[in-house]
Design an enzyme around this catalytic site. Structure first.
Site, PDB file in Angstrom:
ATOM      1  N   HIS A  98     -44.427  45.036  27.363  1.00  0.00           N
ATOM      2  CA  HIS A  98     -44.577  45.547  28.736  1.00  0.00           C
ATOM      3  C   HIS A  98     -43.252  45.405  29.471  1.00  0.00           C
ATOM      4  O   HIS A  98     -42.544  44.418  29.328  1.00  0.00           O
ATOM      5  CB  HIS A  98     -45.687  44.822  29.494  1.00  0.00           C
ATOM      6  N   HIS A 100     -41.447  45.062  33.067  1.00  0.00           N
ATOM      7  CA  HIS A 100     -41.644  44.717  34.479  1.00  0.00           C
ATOM      8  C   HIS A 100     -40.706  45.580  35.325  1.00  0.00           C
ATOM      9  O   HIS A 100     -39.498  45.606  35.083  1.00  0.00           O
ATOM     10  CB  HIS A 100     -41.260  43.261  34.745  1.00  0.00           C
TER      11      HIS A 100
HETATM   12  P1  5GP Z   1     -44.963  38.283  30.672  1.00  0.00           P
HETATM   13  O1  5GP Z   1     -44.694  36.881  31.118  1.00  0.00           O
HETATM   14  O2  5GP Z   1     -45.812  38.324  29.429  1.00  0.00           O
HETATM   15  O3  5GP Z   1     -43.727  39.109  30.571  1.00  0.00           O
HETATM   16  O4  5GP Z   1     -45.772  38.936  31.855  1.00  0.00           O
HETATM   17  C1  5GP Z   1     -47.131  39.143  31.856  1.00  0.00           C
HETATM   18  C2  5GP Z   1     -47.485  39.696  33.208  1.00  0.00           C
HETATM   19  O5  5GP Z   1     -48.803  40.180  33.160  1.00  0.00           O
HETATM   20  C3  5GP Z   1     -47.418  38.658  34.322  1.00  0.00           C
HETATM   21  O6  5GP Z   1     -46.510  39.096  35.324  1.00  0.00           O
HETATM   22  C4  5GP Z   1     -48.854  38.592  34.837  1.00  0.00           C
HETATM   23  O7  5GP Z   1     -48.919  38.443  36.226  1.00  0.00           O
HETATM   24  C5  5GP Z   1     -49.428  39.915  34.385  1.00  0.00           C
HETATM   25  N1  5GP Z   1     -50.851  39.859  34.116  1.00  0.00           N
HETATM   26  C6  5GP Z   1     -51.500  38.924  33.373  1.00  0.00           C
HETATM   27  N2  5GP Z   1     -52.809  39.203  33.315  1.00  0.00           N
HETATM   28  C7  5GP Z   1     -53.000  40.343  34.033  1.00  0.00           C
HETATM   29  C8  5GP Z   1     -54.156  41.129  34.341  1.00  0.00           C
HETATM   30  O8  5GP Z   1     -55.280  40.828  33.948  1.00  0.00           O
HETATM   31  N3  5GP Z   1     -53.965  42.228  35.113  1.00  0.00           N
HETATM   32  C9  5GP Z   1     -52.729  42.592  35.551  1.00  0.00           C
HETATM   33  N4  5GP Z   1     -52.659  43.700  36.304  1.00  0.00           N
HETATM   34  N5  5GP Z   1     -51.624  41.874  35.291  1.00  0.00           N
HETATM   35  C10 5GP Z   1     -51.757  40.753  34.543  1.00  0.00           C
END
Ligand code: 5GP
Length: 139
Positions: A98, A100
């Site tokens: 993903h 950001h």
């Molecule tokens: P990572 O740390 O893996 O790069 O980021 C994961 C992101 O996914 C985090 O910013 C977190 O807030 C977001 N996230 C986690 N669970 C959910 C969810 O159920 N719905 C949405 N919309 N975002 C989520």
């Protein structure tokens, strides 16, 4: 067990989806760092950028390219930080690639990529040459 992002793509759990096409989707982050913080995902599950096939990578980039100005305009941002946490050691929590898109504002107090680690390392010319050579031969 599918990832939380696959469940969003499948409509099994709610999210504020802001864009969708055949290969990709984008939705608001549930824990935003700024208004408009958006995540862009391939609909198929791939854990890391390295796992994404070329055609999906192109679709993913096209969606990021489309969403960056859409997000900036929506919240009147001055800029955006656009980033992948690529692997657990880099802070990736959801094992589904993903991107950001984080809106940035003059004076918001956030940092740039150099602040992720906080200190710069010293490498001499030989070390830099060796590393550059390794990368070049792997590319
Ligand atoms: P990572 O740390 O893996 O790069 O980021 C994961 C992101 O996914 C985090 O910013 C977190 O807030 C977001 N996230 C986690 N669970 C959910 C969810 O159920 N719905 C949405 N919309 N975002 C989520």
């Amino acid at each position: 067990m599918s990832t939380i992002f696959s469940q969003i793509v499948e409509g099994e759990i709610p999210a504020r989806i802001v864009y969708e096409d055949e290969a990709t989707a984008a939705f608001l982050d549930a824990n935003p760092l700024a208004p408009g913080h958006t995540l862009v995902v391939p609909k198929e599950e791939y854990e890391r950028l390295n796992d994404v096939p070329d055609d999906v990578a192109q679709d993913l980039y096209a969606t990021i390219h489309r969403l960056v100005p859409a997000v900036e305009d929506a919240v009147d941002a001055d800029a955006t930080s656009v980033a992948f946490n690529n692997g657990e050691a880099a802070g990736q929590e959801v094992p589904h690639v993903h991107c950001h898109i984080v809106p940035r504002f003059e004076g918001d107090g956030g940092g740039n990529t150099h602040t992720m680690i906080g200190k710069q390392i010293d490498l001499d010319d030989d070390e830099l040459d060796e590393i550059a050579g390794e990368i070049e031969s792997n590319a």
